[in-house]
Design an enzyme around this catalytic site. Structure first.
Site, PDB file in Angstrom:
ATOM      1  N   ASN A 108      37.144 -12.019  82.379  1.00 11.44           N
ATOM      2  CA  ASN A 108      37.025 -12.082  83.848  1.00 11.44           C
ATOM      3  C   ASN A 108      38.357 -11.779  84.536  1.00 11.44           C
ATOM      4  O   ASN A 108      38.400 -11.035  85.519  1.00 11.44           O
ATOM      5  CB  ASN A 108      36.526 -13.460  84.284  1.00 11.44           C
ATOM      6  CG  ASN A 108      35.131 -13.752  83.783  1.00 11.44           C
ATOM      7  OD1 ASN A 108      34.489 -12.866  83.207  1.00 11.44           O
ATOM      8  ND2 ASN A 108      34.655 -14.965  83.971  1.00 11.44           N
ATOM      9  N   THR A 153      38.050  20.905 124.038  1.00  8.64           N
ATOM     10  CA  THR A 153      37.413  19.589 124.157  1.00  8.64           C
ATOM     11  C   THR A 153      35.931  19.917 124.283  1.00  8.64           C
ATOM     12  O   THR A 153      35.572  20.969 124.827  1.00  8.64           O
ATOM     13  CB  THR A 153      37.871  18.795 125.403  1.00  8.64           C
ATOM     14  OG1 THR A 153      37.525  19.542 126.567  1.00  8.64           O
ATOM     15  CG2 THR A 153      39.372  18.541 125.395  1.00  8.64           C
ATOM     16  N   HIS A 154      35.091  19.069 123.784  1.00  9.25           N
ATOM     17  CA  HIS A 154      33.632  19.306 123.762  1.00  9.25           C
ATOM     18  C   HIS A 154      33.295  20.624 123.060  1.00  9.25           C
ATOM     19  O   HIS A 154      32.272  21.235 123.362  1.00  9.25           O
ATOM     20  CB  HIS A 154      33.047  19.341 125.181  1.00  9.25           C
ATOM     21  CG  HIS A 154      33.470  18.204 126.054  1.00  9.25           C
ATOM     22  ND1 HIS A 154      32.721  17.062 126.226  1.00  9.25           N
ATOM     23  CD2 HIS A 154      34.599  18.005 126.788  1.00  9.25           C
ATOM     24  CE1 HIS A 154      33.348  16.235 127.041  1.00  9.25           C
ATOM     25  NE2 HIS A 154      34.495  16.776 127.388  1.00  9.25           N
ATOM     26  N   SER A 275      26.878  36.332  99.928  1.00 11.93           N
ATOM     27  CA  SER A 275      25.444  36.021  99.898  1.00 11.93           C
ATOM     28  C   SER A 275      24.784  36.866  98.820  1.00 11.93           C
ATOM     29  O   SER A 275      25.198  37.993  98.557  1.00 11.93           O
ATOM     30  CB  SER A 275      24.851  36.353 101.270  1.00 11.93           C
ATOM     31  OG  SER A 275      23.471  36.631 101.159  1.00 11.93           O
ATOM     32  N   LYS A 281      28.204  39.445 103.881  1.00 10.52           N
ATOM     33  CA  LYS A 281      28.614  38.067 104.135  1.00 10.52           C
ATOM     34  C   LYS A 281      29.909  37.646 103.447  1.00 10.52           C
ATOM     35  O   LYS A 281      30.153  37.975 102.303  1.00 10.52           O
ATOM     36  CB  LYS A 281      27.516  37.088 103.686  1.00 10.52           C
ATOM     37  CG  LYS A 281      26.300  37.014 104.563  1.00 10.52           C
ATOM     38  CD  LYS A 281      26.574  36.646 106.011  1.00 10.52           C
ATOM     39  CE  LYS A 281      26.921  35.191 106.219  1.00 10.52           C
ATOM     40  NZ  LYS A 281      25.778  34.300 106.068  1.00 10.52           N
ATOM     41  N   GLU A 288      32.756  24.262 103.550  1.00  7.73           N
ATOM     42  CA  GLU A 288      31.477  23.571 103.783  1.00  7.73           C
ATOM     43  C   GLU A 288      31.269  22.451 102.775  1.00  7.73           C
ATOM     44  O   GLU A 288      30.833  21.347 103.117  1.00  7.73           O
ATOM     45  CB  GLU A 288      30.321  24.558 103.657  1.00  7.73           C
ATOM     46  CG  GLU A 288      30.305  25.625 104.726  1.00  7.73           C
ATOM     47  CD  GLU A 288      29.347  26.733 104.335  1.00  7.73           C
ATOM     48  OE1 GLU A 288      28.142  26.588 104.550  1.00  7.73           O
ATOM     49  OE2 GLU A 288      29.811  27.764 103.784  1.00  7.73           O
ATOM     50  N   TYR A 315      33.369 -15.451  89.241  1.00  3.64           N
ATOM     51  CA  TYR A 315      32.958 -14.184  88.641  1.00  3.64           C
ATOM     52  C   TYR A 315      31.443 -14.104  88.551  1.00  3.64           C
ATOM     53  O   TYR A 315      30.777 -15.058  88.142  1.00  3.64           O
ATOM     54  CB  TYR A 315      33.572 -14.018  87.228  1.00  3.64           C
ATOM     55  CG  TYR A 315      33.144 -12.702  86.593  1.00  3.64           C
ATOM     56  CD1 TYR A 315      33.768 -11.509  86.936  1.00  3.64           C
ATOM     57  CD2 TYR A 315      32.055 -12.647  85.717  1.00  3.64           C
ATOM     58  CE1 TYR A 315      33.351 -10.304  86.400  1.00  3.64           C
ATOM     59  CE2 TYR A 315      31.635 -11.447  85.177  1.00  3.64           C
ATOM     60  CZ  TYR A 315      32.287 -10.276  85.526  1.00  3.64           C
ATOM     61  OH  TYR A 315      31.867  -9.084  85.007  1.00  3.64           O
TER      62      TYR A 315
HETATM   63  N1  ARG Z   1      32.571  -5.803  81.684  1.00  4.99           N
HETATM   64  C1  ARG Z   1      32.851  -6.853  82.575  1.00  4.99           C
HETATM   65  C2  ARG Z   1      33.213  -6.295  83.956  1.00  4.99           C
HETATM   66  O1  ARG Z   1      33.517  -5.156  84.072  1.00  4.99           O
HETATM   67  C3  ARG Z   1      34.008  -7.671  82.084  1.00  4.99           C
HETATM   68  C4  ARG Z   1      33.868  -9.123  82.333  1.00  4.99           C
HETATM   69  C5  ARG Z   1      32.713  -9.641  81.634  1.00  4.99           C
HETATM   70  N2  ARG Z   1      32.637 -11.036  81.722  1.00  4.99           N
HETATM   71  C6  ARG Z   1      31.584 -11.708  81.266  1.00  4.99           C
HETATM   72  N3  ARG Z   1      31.632 -12.969  81.398  1.00  4.99           N
HETATM   73  N4  ARG Z   1      30.578 -11.104  80.742  1.00  4.99           N
HETATM   74  O2  ARG Z   1      33.152  -7.004  84.936  1.00  4.99           O
END
Ligand code: ARG
Length: 465
Positions: A108, A153-154, A275, A281, A288, A315
């Site tokens: 995490n 403008t516009h 084209s 063209k 674009e 998390y």
């Molecule tokens: N692959 C997870 C992510 O990108 C990583 C953390 C995963 N944590 C867990 N408790 N499964 O967020």
């Protein structure tokens, strides 16, 4: 390395494993993940939290992986993510001691640390690329200080301008895009590492040290915030979206200006297409597409904002889905930036045409009214009324700007106010001359060559900071 083995028996279905794996888009976290593991292991060793012998083996294995590159990893989608693939590699190489690397670290905090490391590098590169583009624009502006152009403008003919002045509008917009990235960078440049799963750890880790090793300026003050926040990603995507807007707007002007009706610029053949049926063209396809693709980052911004809205701390697996949208916004915008740099720098400006347009269609009328105020001390609103009438009479009579002289002005003035103005032919013709017009706008931020030179100097100072 099956993390599930301790807790469950049995595997996820293949579909579920694939559905939950981030391994494909984690590829771009490879370098960051090595750095993160290296910094964490070094800190654990320095603080005496893990055996020095084991730490050294882990660090050597990380070095080896770095040399071998990502192909050395088993990027099997049965691995949830790159963190697991990396762990698998180190474990295969040095055995169970690899496990020490995961003391006081969760995926995490690891994943958001990695994303921040990778994003910092992306932002640095984008800032560099924007500044290169600004440099090109500034050089073009220097070559076009006197090149007459028409401003709208516009999307209606408004006043004479110089090409340099218009270019420097681009430069200033890009500068703000750049500054936005510089500002966002501060909020990306904070280390969540050490937050562990969410409440830190009972091990005496040194978060300042890992931040220092990873080149982060700050340590995040709250571990729950550390693992849960992705506002830094949303903010960065906004910056990319805004840069896309700047680039898309430029692209749009190139499309308009290069049409036969405008004929103000011509795209280089290298950035044009033709084209399949109309042999005559020449289409500004690249402009674009730059305009079209500039919307992609907006979609990514909405996606990420929606994803991070209304999920509880800390998390949540939803957060995994933020990253691919972040990378996509970055890649798309960088691509547009690069192509626009090439296309703008190879534009040809049709000076005969832009000079003609600058003087046509009474574009200089504002200056004629200004001259009345300046030399005859009449209120601007009265002058505006007289000149408006001059233009409408001239259009009715089918005459152009060059046919307007002192007699003409006096005749209309008498119709409107009951008395002539008597500016004299010289003042009238000077007022209606487009080059004199632009040269008179010497105010700061104006289109006079001297004012544009000043703005170029300011920009060059910024670029050399
Ligand atoms: N692959 C997870 C992510 O990108 C990583 C953390 C995963 N944590 C867990 N408790 N499964 O967020």
């Amino acid at each position: 390395m099956d993390l599930r083995a301790g807790r469950f028996d049995g595997q996820m279905t293949d579909d579920a494993a694939k559905f939950s794996s981030s391994i494909e888009f984690d590829r771009r976290l490879f370098d960051a993940d090595i750095k993160c593991n290296r910094a964490h292991t070094t800190m654990l060793m320095e603080e005496g939290i893990i055996p020095e012998e084991s730490a050294k083996k882990i660090l050597d294995a990380l070095d080896k992986l770095e040399t071998e590159g990502i192909d050395a990893l088993d990027m099997n989608p049965s691995f949830e993510d790159i963190h697991m693939a990396l762990e698998d590699y180190i474990t295969k190489l040095i055995g169970q001691e690899a496990g020490f690397m995961h003391t006081a670290k969760s995926r995490n905090d690891q994943v958001c640390t990695d994303v921040r490391i990778a994003l910092k590098e992306e932002i640095e590169n984008t800032i560099g690329a924007i500044k290169d583009f600004i440099r090109t624009i500034v050089d073009m502006a220097k070559d076009n200080l006197d090149t007459l152009f028409i401003a709208y403008t516009h999307l209606q003919h408004a006043q004479p301008n110089t090409f340099a002045h218009h270019l420097m509008a681009y430069a200033n917009e890009l500068r703000r895009d750049c500054e936005r990235f510089e500002d966002t960078y501060k909020r990306v440049d904070m280390s969540p590492l050490g937050s562990a799963a969410l409440t830190t750890t009972g091990f005496p880790i040194n978060r300042n040290r890992t931040a220092e090793l990873l080149g982060f300026t700050k340590v995040m003050d709250n571990s729950i915030d550390g693992v849960s926040s992705r506002d830094f990603a949303a903010e960065a995507i906004f910056d990319y979206a805004m840069l896309s807007t700047t680039l898309g707007k430029m692209a749009d002007e190139v499309v308009i200006w290069s049409s036969y009706e405008f004929r103000m610029v011509e795209c280089s053949n290298q950035y044009s297409s033709t084209s399949s049926i109309m042999p005559q063209k020449k289409n500004p396809d690249i402009a674009e597409l730059a305009r079209g693709k500039s919307t992609i980052a907006y979609g990514e911004l909405m996606t990420v904002l929606s994803m991070i809205k209304g999920i509880p701390h800390s998390y949540n697996r939803d957060l995994q889905e933020v990253s691919p949208h972040l990378w996509n916004a970055i890649d798309n915008t960088n691509e547009i930036l690069k192509i626009m740099h090439g296309m703008i720098s190879t534009l040809t400006i049709n000076k005969d045409r832009t000079e003609y347009l600058a003087g046509a269609n009474f574009a200089t009328a504002t200056e004629l009214a200004d001259v009345m105020v300046r030399h005859k001390n009449i209120p601007f609103r009265t002058a505006h009324k007289i000149v408006g009438r001059i233009v409408s009479e001239a259009i009715d009579e089918g005459i152009g700007t060059n046919d307007i002289d002192d007699d003409y002005v006096n005749r209309i003035s008498e119709m409107v106010t009951g008395s002539p103005i008597n500016l004299g032919d010289e003042l009238v013709s000077q007022a209606l001359n487009p080059l004199k017009n632009v040269k008179s706008r010497t105010v700061k931020g104006g289109c006079a060559p001297s004012a544009v030179e000043e703005s170029i100097e300011i920009m060059e100072d910024y670029l050399s900071e």
